[in-house]
Each structure stands twice: as structure tokens, then as C-alpha cells.
Design a protein around this motif. Structure first.
Motif, PDB file in Angstrom:
ATOM      1  N   PHE A 188       6.167 -10.358  -1.836  1.00 12.87           N
ATOM      2  CA  PHE A 188       6.245  -8.900  -1.881  1.00 12.87           C
ATOM      3  C   PHE A 188       6.646  -8.422  -3.273  1.00 12.87           C
ATOM      4  O   PHE A 188       6.146  -7.393  -3.761  1.00 12.87           O
ATOM      5  CB  PHE A 188       7.220  -8.355  -0.833  1.00 12.87           C
ATOM      6  CG  PHE A 188       7.467  -6.887  -1.043  1.00 12.87           C
ATOM      7  CD1 PHE A 188       6.468  -5.960  -0.808  1.00 12.87           C
ATOM      8  CD2 PHE A 188       8.683  -6.438  -1.539  1.00 12.87           C
ATOM      9  CE1 PHE A 188       6.663  -4.606  -1.059  1.00 12.87           C
ATOM     10  CE2 PHE A 188       8.896  -5.091  -1.780  1.00 12.87           C
ATOM     11  CZ  PHE A 188       7.882  -4.170  -1.540  1.00 12.87           C
ATOM     12  N   ASN A 189       7.526  -9.158  -3.923  1.00 13.36           N
ATOM     13  CA  ASN A 189       7.971  -8.751  -5.266  1.00 13.36           C
ATOM     14  C   ASN A 189       6.782  -8.652  -6.227  1.00 13.36           C
ATOM     15  O   ASN A 189       6.666  -7.694  -6.989  1.00 13.36           O
ATOM     16  CB  ASN A 189       9.005  -9.749  -5.788  1.00 13.36           C
ATOM     17  CG  ASN A 189      10.295  -9.694  -4.983  1.00 13.36           C
ATOM     18  OD1 ASN A 189      10.974  -8.675  -4.985  1.00 13.36           O
ATOM     19  ND2 ASN A 189      10.627 -10.755  -4.278  1.00 13.36           N
ATOM     20  N   GLY A 214      -1.366  -6.758  -3.761  1.00 16.91           N
ATOM     21  CA  GLY A 214      -0.494  -7.338  -2.727  1.00 16.91           C
ATOM     22  C   GLY A 214      -1.117  -8.579  -2.125  1.00 16.91           C
ATOM     23  O   GLY A 214      -1.835  -9.331  -2.801  1.00 16.91           O
ATOM     24  N   GLY A 235       0.833  -1.213   0.000  1.00 15.76           N
ATOM     25  CA  GLY A 235       0.000   0.000   0.000  1.00 15.76           C
ATOM     26  C   GLY A 235       0.862   1.255   0.000  1.00 15.76           C
ATOM     27  O   GLY A 235       0.584   2.228  -0.717  1.00 15.76           O
ATOM     28  N   ARG A 293      -2.687   0.433  12.036  1.00 17.25           N
ATOM     29  CA  ARG A 293      -1.748   0.505  13.179  1.00 17.25           C
ATOM     30  C   ARG A 293      -1.538   1.937  13.621  1.00 17.25           C
ATOM     31  O   ARG A 293      -1.459   2.853  12.821  1.00 17.25           O
ATOM     32  CB  ARG A 293      -0.397  -0.084  12.780  1.00 17.25           C
ATOM     33  CG  ARG A 293      -0.342  -1.594  12.828  1.00 17.25           C
ATOM     34  CD  ARG A 293       1.098  -2.037  12.724  1.00 17.25           C
ATOM     35  NE  ARG A 293       1.746  -1.437  11.582  1.00 17.25           N
ATOM     36  CZ  ARG A 293       1.957  -2.055  10.431  1.00 17.25           C
ATOM     37  NH1 ARG A 293       1.556  -3.292  10.263  1.00 17.25           N
ATOM     38  NH2 ARG A 293       2.557  -1.447   9.437  1.00 17.25           N
ATOM     39  N   ASP A 335      -4.731  -4.538   2.337  1.00 18.57           N
ATOM     40  CA  ASP A 335      -4.748  -4.782   3.790  1.00 18.57           C
ATOM     41  C   ASP A 335      -4.230  -6.168   4.154  1.00 18.57           C
ATOM     42  O   ASP A 335      -4.414  -6.619   5.279  1.00 18.57           O
ATOM     43  CB  ASP A 335      -6.183  -4.621   4.317  1.00 18.57           C
ATOM     44  CG  ASP A 335      -7.092  -5.732   3.801  1.00 18.57           C
ATOM     45  OD1 ASP A 335      -6.760  -6.328   2.755  1.00 18.57           O
ATOM     46  OD2 ASP A 335      -8.111  -6.021   4.453  1.00 18.57           O
ATOM     47  N   VAL A 393     -10.205   0.579   8.766  1.00 16.83           N
ATOM     48  CA  VAL A 393     -11.392   0.581   7.903  1.00 16.83           C
ATOM     49  C   VAL A 393     -12.266  -0.614   8.281  1.00 16.83           C
ATOM     50  O   VAL A 393     -11.782  -1.746   8.369  1.00 16.83           O
ATOM     51  CB  VAL A 393     -10.978   0.491   6.416  1.00 16.83           C
ATOM     52  CG1 VAL A 393     -12.208   0.380   5.513  1.00 16.83           C
ATOM     53  CG2 VAL A 393     -10.140   1.708   6.032  1.00 16.83           C
TER      54      VAL A 393
HETATM   55  C1  LIG Z   1       7.779 -16.123   6.656  1.00 17.43           C
HETATM   56  C2  LIG Z   1       7.582 -15.247   5.457  1.00 17.43           C
HETATM   57  C3  LIG Z   1       8.645 -14.937   4.634  1.00 17.43           C
HETATM   58  C4  LIG Z   1       8.461 -14.152   3.495  1.00 17.43           C
HETATM   59  N1  LIG Z   1       9.525 -13.916   2.687  1.00 17.43           N
HETATM   60  C5  LIG Z   1       9.351 -13.189   1.561  1.00 17.43           C
HETATM   61  C6  LIG Z   1      10.450 -12.936   0.699  1.00 17.43           C
HETATM   62  O1  LIG Z   1      11.562 -13.391   0.934  1.00 17.43           O
HETATM   63  N2  LIG Z   1      10.226 -12.172  -0.423  1.00 17.43           N
HETATM   64  C7  LIG Z   1       9.001 -11.671  -0.728  1.00 17.43           C
HETATM   65  O2  LIG Z   1       8.859 -10.997  -1.768  1.00 17.43           O
HETATM   66  N3  LIG Z   1       7.930 -11.887   0.072  1.00 17.43           N
HETATM   67  C8  LIG Z   1       8.073 -12.635   1.202  1.00 17.43           C
HETATM   68  N4  LIG Z   1       7.022 -12.842   2.033  1.00 17.43           N
HETATM   69  C9  LIG Z   1       5.708 -12.242   1.681  1.00 17.43           C
HETATM   70  C10 LIG Z   1       5.632 -10.778   2.098  1.00 17.43           C
HETATM   71  O3  LIG Z   1       5.869 -10.647   3.473  1.00 17.43           O
HETATM   72  C11 LIG Z   1       4.241 -10.229   1.755  1.00 17.43           C
HETATM   73  O4  LIG Z   1       3.982 -10.493   0.403  1.00 17.43           O
HETATM   74  C12 LIG Z   1       4.138  -8.727   2.000  1.00 17.43           C
HETATM   75  O5  LIG Z   1       4.324  -8.430   3.366  1.00 17.43           O
HETATM   76  C13 LIG Z   1       2.754  -8.250   1.570  1.00 17.43           C
HETATM   77  O6  LIG Z   1       2.634  -6.880   1.835  1.00 17.43           O
HETATM   78  P1  LIG Z   1       1.208  -6.204   1.879  1.00 17.43           P
HETATM   79  O7  LIG Z   1       1.474  -4.734   2.050  1.00 17.43           O
HETATM   80  O8  LIG Z   1       0.350  -6.644   0.750  1.00 17.43           O
HETATM   81  O9  LIG Z   1       0.480  -6.803   3.172  1.00 17.43           O
HETATM   82  P2  LIG Z   1       0.892  -6.689   4.699  1.00 17.43           P
HETATM   83  O10 LIG Z   1       2.373  -6.711   4.851  1.00 17.43           O
HETATM   84  O11 LIG Z   1       0.076  -7.739   5.397  1.00 17.43           O
HETATM   85  O12 LIG Z   1       0.338  -5.251   5.154  1.00 17.43           O
HETATM   86  C14 LIG Z   1      -1.055  -4.989   5.282  1.00 17.43           C
HETATM   87  C15 LIG Z   1      -1.246  -3.698   6.066  1.00 17.43           C
HETATM   88  O13 LIG Z   1      -2.638  -3.381   6.109  1.00 17.43           O
HETATM   89  C16 LIG Z   1      -2.985  -2.945   7.424  1.00 17.43           C
HETATM   90  N5  LIG Z   1      -4.421  -3.225   7.605  1.00 17.43           N
HETATM   91  C17 LIG Z   1      -4.993  -4.444   7.745  1.00 17.43           C
HETATM   92  N6  LIG Z   1      -6.326  -4.311   7.868  1.00 17.43           N
HETATM   93  C18 LIG Z   1      -6.604  -2.962   7.803  1.00 17.43           C
HETATM   94  C19 LIG Z   1      -7.813  -2.207   7.870  1.00 17.43           C
HETATM   95  N7  LIG Z   1      -9.020  -2.786   8.021  1.00 17.43           N
HETATM   96  N8  LIG Z   1      -7.731  -0.857   7.791  1.00 17.43           N
HETATM   97  C20 LIG Z   1      -6.522  -0.252   7.614  1.00 17.43           C
HETATM   98  N9  LIG Z   1      -5.336  -0.928   7.567  1.00 17.43           N
HETATM   99  C21 LIG Z   1      -5.382  -2.274   7.643  1.00 17.43           C
HETATM  100  C22 LIG Z   1      -2.082  -3.759   8.324  1.00 17.43           C
HETATM  101  O14 LIG Z   1      -1.919  -3.130   9.597  1.00 17.43           O
HETATM  102  C23 LIG Z   1      -0.779  -3.788   7.515  1.00 17.43           C
HETATM  103  O15 LIG Z   1       0.055  -2.690   7.802  1.00 17.43           O
HETATM  104  C24 LIG Z   1       7.169 -13.631   3.179  1.00 17.43           C
HETATM  105  C25 LIG Z   1       6.090 -13.912   4.022  1.00 17.43           C
HETATM  106  C26 LIG Z   1       6.284 -14.727   5.142  1.00 17.43           C
HETATM  107  C27 LIG Z   1       5.108 -15.022   6.015  1.00 17.43           C
END
Ligand SMILES: Cc1cc2nc3c(=O)[nH]c(=O)nc-3n(C[C@H](O)[C@H](O)[C@H](O)COP(=O)(O)OP(=O)(O)OC[C@H]3O[C@@H](n4cnc5c(N)ncnc54)[C@H](O)[C@@H]3O)c2cc1C
Length: 418
Positions: free
Chosen positions: A327-328, A313, A16, A36, A161, A129
Motif C-alpha cells: 500500500f505504501n 496500486g 484509488g 462494491r 482495481d 466497470v
Molecule cells: C496479508 C496481506 C498483508 C498486507 N500488509 C500490508 C502492509 O503491512 N503494508 C502495506 O503497505 N501493504 C500491505 N498489503 C498490501 C495492501 O493490502 C495492498 O497493496 C492495497 O490493499 C492495495 O490497494 P489498492 O487500492 O491498489 O487495491 P485493492 O485494495 O485491491 O482495491 C481495489 C478496489 O477496486 C474495486 N474494483 C475491483 N474491480 C473493479 C471494477 N471492475 N470496477 C470497479 N471497481 C472495482 C474493488 O472492489 C476494490 O475496492 C498487504 C496485503 C496482504 C494480502
């Protein structure tokens, strides 16, 4: 009268935040809502392997220079437990300085937030939200902030999220691998800077990602086993790790000691029970930091778009971390969505045509990322009698086919659209 904006982003995680940055400075009213309170999440222990292509995107977002202590990956050794098949992917064969990087999730997140604070994006922290409705030509978000309920109308709501808000109304398709990922920092006697290891075993893959003075370990095992491993003392865990990793990763693969070759998740020997430690290519494991566990599943939203709403994401797809793609892939979602938004006149942001353009743009890369990760887990995480030798042969064959190796490595670095 509700507040209004062009784009509302639900979730200020790394994906995000990246989208918000990609939209900055474009005369659009963008509001990022993060549940958060704390601006910087200091507790998430995971390390991320970032592809070279993601570094290029983070540079364009001005977030890369603010990430301290990044370790580069110049080689990835892929091996299978109990077999001699292996392949090595090398940056120099791909004409890139590094294939990827290892960094803590928290450092990435902090750098993105720092860049956001220097931008024109409105960030609301402690804004959870609770509802998303679409009617009257916009998305309406209901959120709590500082003890008060607010409503925000957006031409487009982007759900980043991690996959919670819409789950009840639009249940994701879930593949439960029955595994958890155990992560920790490990030290060893012969850490090889720049060399990562991906080691497949019948119980699931394990990775060693080079970071600072040692490695970030990602070890998969059945949920109960992983929970049990959290309770082991360090000596027992290190002894197990030595056995589990075996002699993989050596330049010359050596005959394995009897207890290194088993494809079963063997019970660890008694602490101190190794007269001659197995040779792992990284020497002997000597220390381990705090261990944490995450359940691992493939979750994919059935639809990426709804009226005036787009998922990106982890909200769109949560992958097994076997190939470090989650994440990539999410970062590429964010980048491509920003380009689609900026290609449309403000009046058309959130329109059905715009949502379709985004969906079409992401189809190939998203499906390829899901299939690649899921296929690796299924193909390499079992001990079916005939599959072992075939996998071993396939790894060795890949090692001798430079074009095929290049194809796999480029997919990992840049995705299917790269
Ligand atoms: C053990 C492990 C190892 C990993 N290793 C890798 C790696 O080596 N390389 C890689 O590319 N990926 C890796 N990943 C995956 C990576 O961590 C995720 O793809 C990435 O964190 C996704 O980011 P995101 O922003 O979509 O979601 P998140 O990181 O889950 O962030 C979501 C955000 O939304 C917020 N949120 C949730 N609900 C609400 C709401 N209702 N209102 C407002 N805010 C809200 C949360 O507080 C949070 O800050 C790994 C995952 C795990 C579990």
C-alpha cells in the motif's frame, strides 16, 4: 451521447480513493467508480503497516485524523530463525517520531471515504466497470450501475482495481512464491508497545506488528500448510507459534531450546506439551483471534500506461507483504500521479506525453520496491547450507553500519524517490 469527465478512477480501494482525494478542489471533473455496493468495506481482516512517509501523505489528504486506534512502530527487530544474526531499526536514530504505524485496512479505507464525502469528487458505488476501450482521443469505460449499463468518456482512465480489468488483455508477470499469508491478532504476556518483529524462517517470513494490546501476526507458509493451520485449534496454533518464533527478539539472545532452533516447519507438539515455553521476547503467546489466509504472489503489469490509461496500486504491482510495502508504494503512485495530472493543462491530461512523464517518475521507486521485497523473500526464505551463516553475518554487519541501516530504513519509510 456518453457522459464525459477529465479523470475516471476504476476502483475505490485505498489507492484509488487516495488519488481521488489528491485531485479534489482543482476544477477537474473526477469520477470514481467502485464495484462494491457498501460504502465501507467492513470485512477485510488485514492490518497494514504504514510507513512514516505515508502518514505525511495521508495528513495532506486530510484522512489521517479520522483513523482511530493507530499504533506506532518505534523499533523493528529483524532476526533469522536458527541464527544469532539480527539488526534493529530505531526511529530515534532516524530523527522521526515513529518509523511507521499499524492500523486495520478497513479503518484506513473508512477514513479515506469520509474525506471523499466532504470533497467535490463524484463517487459511484455499485458501479462495476466491465470494459475499457481507447479510441477517438479518450478512454471509454462501460459500467453497470443500478441495473443499467452506462458509458463514460475520460481524458484519462486510472485503473486502481487491484489488477482485474486489464489482466486478460495484458497478462501480468507473475512470480508464485508457493506461499500463503496467514493473518490474525495475537496476545502475549509481554507485548512491547512500539516494537515490531520481522523474523525470517526457511518456510517464509513472519511479522509481528504491534497493535493495541497485542500484535497483528503475518505468518507465511506453503499454501497447503497454511490451509492446514487454519484448522488447528487455538492451543495447537499458539504452541506452534511459540516454537516458530522461538526466542527471537530478546534483548539478550538466549540459547534456544532444542525444539526452537529447527529451521523446519515442525509439527506442533501435543496441546499443552510445553513444560518450559520458549522465550520469545514477547513472552508466551496466550490468545489468538480469527485466522485468515491470503495467497501471496508478486504480480507486475508489463506496462504502467496505455493510451489514455494508467495503472496504479495493486493493479500495477502486487507485492509479497514481507516488508509491508504494497500500500505504501501504491499511495506514492497515487500521489505522484496526482502531481503529474495537476502539472498538465486539462487538454493534455491523458496524452502520450503525460503518460510518459508519469511512467518515468515512477520507474525508480517501483522497481526498487519490487526488487527489495522480492529479494528479501528469495534470500531469506530457504535453508541452503551456506546462505544461513551469510545471512546471519549480513544482519549483524548491518546492525553495525549506521549509514547502511539509515539507507534501508529511509527506503522503507519514504521509497526510492523520497
Ligand atoms: C496479508 C496481506 C498483508 C498486507 N500488509 C500490508 C502492509 O503491512 N503494508 C502495506 O503497505 N501493504 C500491505 N498489503 C498490501 C495492501 O493490502 C495492498 O497493496 C492495497 O490493499 C492495495 O490497494 P489498492 O487500492 O491498489 O487495491 P485493492 O485494495 O485491491 O482495491 C481495489 C478496489 O477496486 C474495486 N474494483 C475491483 N474491480 C473493479 C471494477 N471492475 N470496477 C470497479 N471497481 C472495482 C474493488 O472492489 C476494490 O475496492 C498487504 C496485503 C496482504 C494480502
Amino acid at each position: 451521447m456518453n457522459e464525459r469527465c477529465d479523470v475516471a478512477i476504476v476502483g475505490g480501494g485505498p489507492v484509488g480513493a487516495a488519488l481521488a482525494l489528491a485531485l479534489r478542489g482543482n476544477d477537474l471533473k473526477v469520477v470514481l467508480l467502485e464495484a462494491r455496493e457498501a460504502k465501507i468495506n467492513t470485512t477485510d481482516p488485514r492490518a497494514l503497516a504504514l510507513a512514516y512517509g505515508s502518514r505525511l501523505l495521508l495528513q495532506r489528504l486530510d484522512a489521517w485524523p479520522a483513523i482511530p486506534n493507530v499504533s506506532g512502530i518505534r523499533e523493528i527487530k529483524v532476526t533469522q530463525k536458527g541464527s544469532r544474526g539480527h539488526t534493529t531499526l530505531r526511529a530515534e536514530e532516524l530523527n522521526v517520531p515513529e518509523m511507521g504505524y499499524v492500523l486495520p485496512y478497513t479503518a484506513l479505507h473508512a477514513a479515506l471515504q469520509q474525506a471523499l464525502h466532504q470533497s467535490d469528487i463524484c463517487c459511484l458505488y455499485g458501479a462495476a466497470v466491465s470494459e475499457l476501450n481507447t479510441a477517438h482521443g479518450c478512454a471509454t469505460l462501460t459500467y453497470q450501475h443500478q441495473g443499467t449499463q452506462h458509458q463514460l468518456d475520460a481524458r484519462l482512465a486510472v485503473v486502481a482495481d487491484g489488477g482485474k480489468l486489464l489482466e486478460a488483455a495484458h497478462p501480468p508477470q507473475i512470480t508464485d512464491y508457493g506461499q500463503s499469508g496467514l493473518i490474525a491478532h495475537v496476545n502475549c504476556t509481554q507485548a512491547r508497545a512500539g516494537m515490531a518483529f520481522e523474523h525470517f524462517t526457511a518456510q517464509g517470513p513472519m511479522a509481528l506488528l504491534p497493535y493495541l494490546d497485542g500484535y497483528e501476526l503475518v505468518l507465511t507458509a506453503a499454501h497447503q500448510k497454511a490451509e492446514e493451520m487454519l484448522t488447528w485449534d487455538d492451543t495447537t496454533f499458539l504452541a506452534f507459534l511459540q516454537t516458530h518464533f522461538g526466542d527471537r527478539g530478546c534483548d539478550t539472545l538466549l540459547a534456544q531450546p532444542a525444539d526452537c532452533g529447527s529451521s523446519r516447519l515442525a509439527a506442533p507438539p501435543a496441546p499443552g506439551g510445553y513444560a518450559t515455553p520458549c522465550r520469545s521476547g514477547v513472552g508466551a503467546f496466550t490468545a489468538i483471534g480469527k485466522r485468515s489466509c491470503f495467497p501471496l504472489r508478486l504480480k507486475r503489469a508489463p506496462d504502467l500506461t496505455f493510451p489514455h490509461t494508467i495503472l496504479i496500486g495493486n493493479a500495477a504491482q502486487t507485492l509479497h507483504p514481507v516488508a509491508g510495502q504494497g500500500f505504501n508504494l501504491g499511495l506514492r503512485d497515487a500521489w505522484e500521479l496526482a502531481q503529474v495530472i495537476l502539472d498538465h493543462a486539462p487538454d493534455n491530461i491523458g496524452s502520450a506525453a503525460m503518460c510518459k512523464t508519469y511512467r518515468d517518475a515512477r520507474r525508480l521507486d517501483r522497481n526498487a520496491g519490487i526488487r527489495f521485497t522480492d529479494g528479501l523473500v528469495r534470500l531469506f526464505s530457504n535453508d541452503l547450507p551456506l546462505l544461513g551463516p551469510m545471512r546471519s553475518a549480513a544482519l549483524s554487519l548491518l546492525d553495525h553500519l549506521p549509514l547502511a541501516k539509515k539507507f534501508v530504513a529511509r527506503r522503507m519509510m519514504f521509497g526510492a524517490n523520497g
